[in-house]
Design an enzyme around this catalytic site. Structure first.
Site, PDB file in Angstrom:
ATOM      1  CB  SER A  64       2.362   1.958  -0.231  1.00 11.66           C
ATOM      2  OG  SER A  64       1.672   2.108  -1.432  1.00 11.66           O
ATOM      3  CE  LYS A  67       3.867   3.254  -3.414  1.00  9.48           C
ATOM      4  NZ  LYS A  67       2.631   4.068  -3.385  1.00  9.48           N
ATOM      5  CE1 TYR A 191       4.921   0.758  -6.471  1.00  9.07           C
ATOM      6  CE2 TYR A 191       3.144   0.126  -7.951  1.00  9.07           C
ATOM      7  CZ  TYR A 191       3.577   0.748  -6.797  1.00  9.07           C
ATOM      8  OH  TYR A 191       2.664   1.348  -5.965  1.00  9.07           O
ATOM      9  CE1 TYR A 243       0.376   6.661  -0.631  1.00 10.74           C
ATOM     10  CE2 TYR A 243      -0.594   5.688   1.317  1.00 10.74           C
ATOM     11  CZ  TYR A 243       0.176   5.581   0.186  1.00 10.74           C
ATOM     12  OH  TYR A 243       0.742   4.403  -0.121  1.00 10.74           O
ATOM     13  CB  VAL A 261      -3.726  -0.560  -0.281  1.00  6.70           C
ATOM     14  CG1 VAL A 261      -3.875   0.840  -0.780  1.00  6.70           C
ATOM     15  CG2 VAL A 261      -2.861  -1.389  -1.174  1.00  6.70           C
TER      16      VAL A 261
HETATM   17  O1  DON Z   1       0.257   0.635  -6.627  1.00  2.00           O
HETATM   18  C1  DON Z   1      -0.635   0.152  -5.962  1.00  2.00           C
HETATM   19  O2  DON Z   1      -1.781   0.458  -6.180  1.00  2.00           O
HETATM   20  C2  DON Z   1      -0.361  -0.802  -4.807  1.00  2.00           C
HETATM   21  N1  DON Z   1       0.338  -1.934  -5.218  1.00  2.00           N
HETATM   22  C3  DON Z   1       0.343  -0.147  -3.680  1.00  2.00           C
HETATM   23  C4  DON Z   1      -0.425   0.980  -3.211  1.00  2.00           C
HETATM   24  C5  DON Z   1      -0.413   1.222  -1.777  1.00  2.00           C
HETATM   25  O3  DON Z   1      -0.169   0.429  -0.895  1.00  2.00           O
HETATM   26  C6  DON Z   1      -0.880   2.565  -1.508  1.00  2.00           C
HETATM   27  N2  DON Z   1      -1.299   2.642  -0.154  1.00  2.00           N
HETATM   28  N3  DON Z   1      -2.043   3.222   0.435  1.00  2.00           N
END
Ligand code: DON
Length: 307
Positions: A64, A67, A191, A243, A261
Site C-alpha cells: 500500500s 498508493k 493494482y 488506515y 501490509v
Molecule cells: O490490496 C491489498 O490487499 C494489498 N495488495 C495491499 C494492501 C496493503 O498494503 C494495505 N496495508 N495495510
C-alpha cells in the site's frame, strides 16, 4: 567526521526489537512466510543524504505504500478535478479492504483504501490505457523516485492474484458505480502488480524525501511529482495514511505517512526529510508493530511532530 546518525538509528532499531507481538500479513501466502526478525530504518534528507540501520538492503513488496505515489501520477495524468470526481479525500474510519463508497457521490472515500487505490490506478496514463502501459508508467516513476531501477516481485504478484476475490469484488462495485471505466479484472491485475514492486527502506526513505522536497528527487534533481500533486498527496497521507489508526498516528508521531501490509511505513516531513521503517509483524490495524514504535521514538527524539 563520521556521522552519529547511523549509530543513533541502530539504537532506535534495537530498542524496538523486543516488541514481537502481531503477525505478518496472512492473506498473501508469500508475505505470511516473511522472516519476522527482519527490521530496518532509514532517513533521507531533502539535500540527498541517506542514513540507515538494520536490514536496509532487504527488499520487500511495497504494497500500500505505492498508493500515495500512484495517486500523484493519476493527478498528473488526469488533472486534480477529474481525479476528485472518482476518488474522495475523507478518512473512512474503516479497514483498508472495505468498499467505503461515499454516500451521494459514490466515490471511494479516499485513495489510501483499496477501493480508492484501484480507482486511482485505473486513472494512470489514460482511462483506456492497457495494464502494461499503466504498470510500466508506475514502475518507471517509482524507480525515478527511488533512484534505482525497481522490479515487480513475480512470486508476490502470483500469490496475491490467486486470492484476489475481495479486490475483484471491490473493482466490480467501482465499475457498477461508474468510478472506473476499464475492465475491473484488469484494474485489479495492474493494482496488484503495483503493490508487488520490490523496495528496501533506503528506496522508500528517498521516495518519501522526494515528497518532502516538493516533488524533486533530492539526488537526481529531477522533478518527478508536480507541486500540486505533492500537496494533495501529503494532505491525504496526513488524514488517511495509517488506515483506521490515522488519528492516533497523527497525534503521536505527527507527520504525513503511509503503511503497507508487508511491514513498511514511510513518513514525510515537508521541507526536511523522508523516513522509512520495515518489520513484518503487523498490529490489528495492519501497521508494522516495530515500525510504529521506531517512528514514535524518532519523532519524540528529533521533534518531527508538525505541531
Ligand atoms: O490490496 C491489498 O490487499 C494489498 N495488495 C495491499 C494492501 C496493503 O498494503 C494495505 N496495508 N495495510
Amino acid at each position: 567526521m563520521k556521522s552519529p546518525i547511523p549509530d543513533y538509528l541502530g539504537r532506535v532499531l534495537e530498542e524496538a526489537r523486543p516488541f514481537d507481538s502481531g503477525q505478518p500479513a496472512s492473506y498473501i501466502d508469500v508475505l505470511a512466510q516473511a522472516d519476522t526478525s527482519r527490521s530496518a530504518v532509514a532517513v533521507a534528507t531533502v539535500d540527498g543524504s541517506v542514513y540507515s540501520a538494520g536490514d536496509d538492503e532487504v527488499d520487500f513488496s511495497i504494497q500500500s505504500i505505492s498508493k500515495p505515489f500512484v495517486y500523484a501520477l493519476a493527478i498528473q495524468d488526469q488533472g486534480l478535478a477529474y481525479v476528485l470526481e472518482k476518488v474522495g479525500v475523507e478518512p473512512s474510519g474503516d479497514a483498508f479492504n472495505r468498499l467505503s463508497l461515499e454516500t451521494g457521490t459514490n466515490r471511494p472515500m479516499n485513495p489510501m483504501i483499496n477501493a480508492g487505490a484501484v480507482a486511482a490506478h485505473a486513472l494512470v496514463v489514460s482511462t483506456n490505457a492497457t495494464v502494461d502501459q499503466r504498470v510500466d508508467r508506475i514502475l518507471q516513476a517509482l524507480s525515478r523516485l527511488a533512484g534505482r531501477q525497481l522490479k515487480v516481485d513475480e512470486a508476490v504478484y502470483a500469490a496475491e492474484l490467486k486470492d484476489a476475490n475481495r479486490n475483484m469484488g471491490l473493482a466490480y462495485m467501482l465499475k457498477a458505480a461508474g468510478m472506473i471505466s476499464c475492465d475491473p479484472q484488469e484494474a485489479v491485475r495492474g493494482y496488484i502488480r503495483q503493490c508487488s514492486i520490490n523496495v528496501n527502506v533506503r528506496d522508500l526513505a528517498m521516495m518519501a524525501a522526494t515528497l518532502s522536497n516538493g516533488g524533486v528527487q533530492p539526488v537526481s534533481g529531477e522533478r518527478v511529482i508536480s507541486q500540486e500533486s505533492v500537496r494533495q498527496v501529503l494532505s491525504v497521507m496526513t488524514t488517511c495514511g495509517m488506515y483506521n489508526s490515522s488519528g492516533d498516528w497523527i497525534a503521536s508521531v505527527g507527520i504525513p505517512a503511509k503503511s503497507g501490509v508487508s511491514g513498511g511505513i514511510i513518513g514525510a516531513l515537508p521541507g526536511q526529510l523522508g523516513l522509512a521503517v520495515f518489520s513484518p509483524r503487523l498490529d490489528e490495524k495492519g501497521n508494522s508493530v516495530r515500525g510504529v514504535i521506531m517512528c514514535k521514538q524518532l519523532s519524540n527524539d528529533m521533534g518531527f511532530h508538525m505541531m
